[in-house]
Write an enzyme that holds these catalytic residues in place. Structure first.
Site, PDB file in Angstrom:
ATOM      1  N   TYR A 119       0.635  -1.134   0.064  1.00  0.00           N
ATOM      2  CA  TYR A 119       0.019  -0.179   0.001  1.00  0.00           C
ATOM      3  C   TYR A 119       0.998   1.177  -0.013  1.00  0.00           C
ATOM      4  O   TYR A 119       0.340   2.244  -0.221  1.00  0.00           O
ATOM      5  CB  TYR A 119      -0.977   0.143   1.304  1.00  0.00           C
ATOM      6  CG  TYR A 119      -2.223  -0.653   0.994  1.00  0.00           C
ATOM      7  CD1 TYR A 119      -2.184  -2.133   0.677  1.00  0.00           C
ATOM      8  CD2 TYR A 119      -3.405  -0.215   0.898  1.00  0.00           C
ATOM      9  CE1 TYR A 119      -3.317  -2.914   0.849  1.00  0.00           C
ATOM     10  CE2 TYR A 119      -4.493  -1.044   0.788  1.00  0.00           C
ATOM     11  CZ  TYR A 119      -4.522  -2.407   0.650  1.00  0.00           C
ATOM     12  OH  TYR A 119      -5.553  -2.964   0.309  1.00  0.00           O
ATOM     13  N   LYS A 169       3.502 -15.091   4.091  1.00  0.00           N
ATOM     14  CA  LYS A 169       3.841 -16.040   2.776  1.00  0.00           C
ATOM     15  C   LYS A 169       5.243 -16.276   2.841  1.00  0.00           C
ATOM     16  O   LYS A 169       5.894 -15.699   1.801  1.00  0.00           O
ATOM     17  CB  LYS A 169       3.276 -15.473   1.515  1.00  0.00           C
ATOM     18  CG  LYS A 169       3.348 -16.454   0.302  1.00  0.00           C
ATOM     19  CD  LYS A 169       2.388 -17.596   0.307  1.00  0.00           C
ATOM     20  CE  LYS A 169       2.673 -18.696  -0.969  1.00  0.00           C
ATOM     21  NZ  LYS A 169       1.664 -19.681  -0.926  1.00  0.00           N
ATOM     22  N   ASP A 202      -2.580 -18.515   2.188  1.00  0.00           N
ATOM     23  CA  ASP A 202      -3.309 -19.266   1.389  1.00  0.00           C
ATOM     24  C   ASP A 202      -4.116 -20.194   2.181  1.00  0.00           C
ATOM     25  O   ASP A 202      -5.248 -20.711   2.337  1.00  0.00           O
ATOM     26  CB  ASP A 202      -2.693 -19.990   0.078  1.00  0.00           C
ATOM     27  CG  ASP A 202      -1.359 -20.499   0.454  1.00  0.00           C
ATOM     28  OD1 ASP A 202      -0.956 -20.428   1.609  1.00  0.00           O
ATOM     29  OD2 ASP A 202      -0.746 -21.247  -0.537  1.00  0.00           O
ATOM     30  N   ASP A 226      -6.118  -6.945   4.014  1.00  0.00           N
ATOM     31  CA  ASP A 226      -7.250  -6.539   3.387  1.00  0.00           C
ATOM     32  C   ASP A 226      -7.965  -7.534   2.862  1.00  0.00           C
ATOM     33  O   ASP A 226      -9.147  -7.768   2.859  1.00  0.00           O
ATOM     34  CB  ASP A 226      -6.647  -5.617   2.006  1.00  0.00           C
ATOM     35  CG  ASP A 226      -7.579  -5.163   1.257  1.00  0.00           C
ATOM     36  OD1 ASP A 226      -8.924  -4.580   1.867  1.00  0.00           O
ATOM     37  OD2 ASP A 226      -7.645  -5.175   0.148  1.00  0.00           O
ATOM     38  N   ASP A 230     -12.034  -9.460   4.297  1.00  0.00           N
ATOM     39  CA  ASP A 230     -13.188  -9.439   3.500  1.00  0.00           C
ATOM     40  C   ASP A 230     -13.585 -10.952   3.622  1.00  0.00           C
ATOM     41  O   ASP A 230     -15.100 -11.146   3.880  1.00  0.00           O
ATOM     42  CB  ASP A 230     -12.916  -9.258   2.040  1.00  0.00           C
ATOM     43  CG  ASP A 230     -13.324  -7.795   1.659  1.00  0.00           C
ATOM     44  OD1 ASP A 230     -13.062  -6.960   2.558  1.00  0.00           O
ATOM     45  OD2 ASP A 230     -13.639  -7.524   0.641  1.00  0.00           O
TER      46      ASP A 230
HETATM   47  C1  IPM Z   1     -10.557  -1.410   3.127  1.00  0.00           C
HETATM   48  C2  IPM Z   1     -10.708  -1.155   1.937  1.00  0.00           C
HETATM   49  C3  IPM Z   1      -9.642  -0.278   1.478  1.00  0.00           C
HETATM   50  C4  IPM Z   1      -8.283  -1.053   1.485  1.00  0.00           C
HETATM   51  C5  IPM Z   1      -9.701   0.551  -0.103  1.00  0.00           C
HETATM   52  C6  IPM Z   1     -10.816   1.367  -0.061  1.00  0.00           C
HETATM   53  C7  IPM Z   1      -8.414   1.298  -0.338  1.00  0.00           C
HETATM   54  O1  IPM Z   1     -10.612  -2.078   1.059  1.00  0.00           O
HETATM   55  O2  IPM Z   1     -10.531  -0.635   4.124  1.00  0.00           O
HETATM   56  O3  IPM Z   1     -10.262  -2.723   3.153  1.00  0.00           O
HETATM   57  O4  IPM Z   1      -7.727  -1.689   0.552  1.00  0.00           O
HETATM   58  O5  IPM Z   1      -7.486  -0.983   2.458  1.00  0.00           O
HETATM   59 MN    MN Z   2     -10.611  -4.032   1.918  1.00  0.00          MN
END
Ligand code: IPM
Ligand code: MN
Length: 321
Positions: A119, A169, A202, A226, A230
């Site tokens: 990032y 990893k 993974d 990140d 999710d």
């Molecule tokens: C998160 C989001 C952000 C990230 C994006 C919007 C830049 O996906 O907060 O997880 O990748 O960190």
């Molecule tokens: Mn995210």
């Protein structure tokens, strides 16, 4: 003294879910001064502003920032994300991305490093647009950045179930992985009561789905965190329930749901405000209002029974406080 809270509803469903979070905080009688920030894709389309130096300076002086979501279809992808969210994380040094999850019968936390890794924006193009084009995108990992994140995870593990897993990893990312692994092991030696584990990212994806109960605190880098978070949202009732704290443990911190601005459901009442409401609870923890925060979490303990429109769910949480 009243807490000074910046409110940034943002775009799409952001303002809708933040309104419900504030409804719940107000019902608890928390004393705060509200400072509104009109930022996000809509603002950018109106006057070109993404974020200003003045606003960043102002944020240094407030106690917390409570945000909805940013992003509009008409703005080039990434512009607001990088110019607003990532800039905020970097300039305010919000180095801990704290994401708790409640999988069926089990809860765990992902501590994601929030200021470095891929990032950081290291890299570039050579011979762009030619058939010999080169693009590089490096991962920046500093001992300072990794160590403070790992240390935070161990401190958290001490307050929880004394188990900490490094996810990386290391078999392939031999430089960054080596720094993370050495740092993790050195910090671990200062916390003999904390049991440690290591998973490749993974494999961690499989364990998230199959056996999340093996986790208590996970610490990982920015990009792996990140992606994993999710997945964490998906296995614990959906992304509509997942809150985030972007923490500078010594300063102003920012609280937002994991989900995005969902422009497709704006105004329909379909947005689930629980992630935003729980992000509000994390903000109250940060402000020292732990009793109010615990009451919000208790009211949201059974999220599947919170049903109806965005504002009806907010009302139900208030009724359960
Ligand atoms: C998160 C989001 C952000 C990230 C994006 C919007 C830049 O996906 O907060 O997880 O990748 O960190
Ligand atoms: Mn995210």
């Amino acid at each position: 003294m009243a807490h000074r809270i910046g409110i940034m509803g943002g775009d799409g469903i952001g303002p809708e879910v933040v309104a419900e979070g504030l409804k719940v905080i107000d019902a608890l009688g928390v004393d705060y001064e509200r400072i509104d920030y009109d930022l996000g894709g809509e603002r950018y389309l109106r006057d070109g502003t993404v974020l200003t130096d003045e606003i960043i300076e102002e944020w240094r002086g407030i106690d917390a920032l409570y945000a909805g979501a940013v992003g509009t279809p008409d703005v080039p992808p990434g512009l607001i994300e990088r110019g607003l969210l990532l800039r905020m994380r970097f300039e305010l040094d919000l180095y801990i991305n704290y994401r708790p999850f409640v999988a069926p019968g089990h809860d765990f936390v992902v501590i994601r490093e929030n200021t470095e890794g891929t990032y950081a924006g290291e890299g570039g193009f050579l011979r762009k647009g030619t058939s010999h084009e080169v693009a590089t995108q490096g991962s920046v990992n500093t001992r300072h950045g990794v160590e403070r994140c790992v240390r935070y995870a161990f401190e958290l593990a001490m307050q929880r179930n004394k188990h900490c897993t490094l996810v990386h990893k290391t078999n392939v990312l031999t430089f960054a992985g080596d720094l993370w692994e050495r740092t993790f092991n050195e910090v671990a030696s200062e916390y003999p009561e904390v049991e440690t584990a290591y998973n490749h990212v993974d494999a961690a994806c499989i364990y998230f789905v199959d056996r999340p109960e093996r986790y208590d605190v996970i610490v990982t880098d920015n990009l792996f965190g990140d992606i994993l978070t999710d997945l964490g949202g998906a296995i614990s009732g959906g992304i509509g329930l997942a809150p985030t704290a972007n923490l500078n443990p010594n300063g102003m911190s920012m609280f937002e749901p994991v989900h995005g601005s969902a422009p497709d459901i704006v105004g329909t009442g379909k947005a689930n405000p629980v992630a935003a409401i729980l992000s509000g609870a994390m903000m109250l923890d940060h402000l020292g209002e732990t009793e109010a925060a615990d009451r919000i979490r208790a009211a949201c303990a059974d999220p599947n029974t919170l049903t109806g429109s965005t504002s009806e769910i907010g009302d139900q949480v208030v009724a359960r406080l």
